[in-house]
Design a protein around this motif. Sequence first.
Motif, short mmCIF file in Angstrom:
data_model
loop_
_atom_site.label_atom_id
_atom_site.label_comp_id
_atom_site.label_asym_id
_atom_site.label_seq_id
_atom_site.Cartn_x
_atom_site.Cartn_y
_atom_site.Cartn_z
N LEU A 123 0.92 -1.24 0.13
CA LEU A 123 -0.07 0.37 0.08
C LEU A 123 0.70 1.17 -0.41
N ILE A 124 1.80 1.35 1.11
CA ILE A 124 2.62 2.33 0.92
C ILE A 124 3.87 2.89 -0.63
N ALA A 125 4.33 1.19 -0.78
CA ALA A 125 5.03 1.95 -1.71
C ALA A 125 4.38 1.08 -3.15
N SER A 126 3.21 1.36 -3.46
CA SER A 126 2.22 1.55 -4.42
C SER A 126 2.16 3.24 -4.38
N GLY A 127 2.31 4.11 -3.19
CA GLY A 127 1.90 5.75 -3.70
C GLY A 127 -0.12 4.94 -3.33
#
Length: 236
Positions: free
Chosen positions: A24-28
């Motif tokens: 979730l964080i890595a994808s933005g």
Amino acid sequence: MKNLDDRIVRRKLSDEVFDRLHDLIASGEVGPGDEMPSERDLMERFGVGRPAIREAMQSLHNIGLISISHGERAKVSALTPRTMFKQIDVVARMLMLTSPESLEHLKGTRLFYERGLVRIAAERATTADIDALETILTSQKSHYGNSELFIDDDIAFHRKIASISGNPILEALSESLLKWLFEYHIEMLIWTGKENVTLQEHAAILDCIKARDPDAAERAMVIHIERSRGLYAVKR
């Protein structure tokens, strides 16, 4: 013939949740400063219980990807080079505490990169950069006898030199390495006049930067670092 082991290892639910939240964080989908979804939303989304969510969130917090405050929704952290080095801080300190060789390697590493950084500073320093170094040196002089503040200024002086490179990773590395070294400064609390030597050496380095002389600046930095090498030792 190779002995292949294709057995499937069952993973903990919290590990699976960690991977999903990491994505979730890595994808933005959630970015720096954003609140993470609530525990209830995540439980429904992933079909798992509260313990798995909390364990995964704590793991994200431990590596600096999110911040958790009591009574507030977890938020995504703004990642910086300083965040990166902060995550290895405990391991780095323990490594040096248990390995005299690692401390020596750290001293050598510092000498290597400080020589290059001060050359860059002598070539690129702006008037504002020089003024900032002057201010730090003045502050350090005013903190003569106060080991904690004196050392803070020492770190600030070298960090400022590193910042002139325009490379935030080098700036963060400078700060971290000096903090790790000062953990092993055997005279940190009992000063024996070495403050004056440090101040003189810092002033000499600054004079060379002002003169736009990379060679002289490097020589002054080498003198400073080589002189101070013996002040760092593993505590027994």
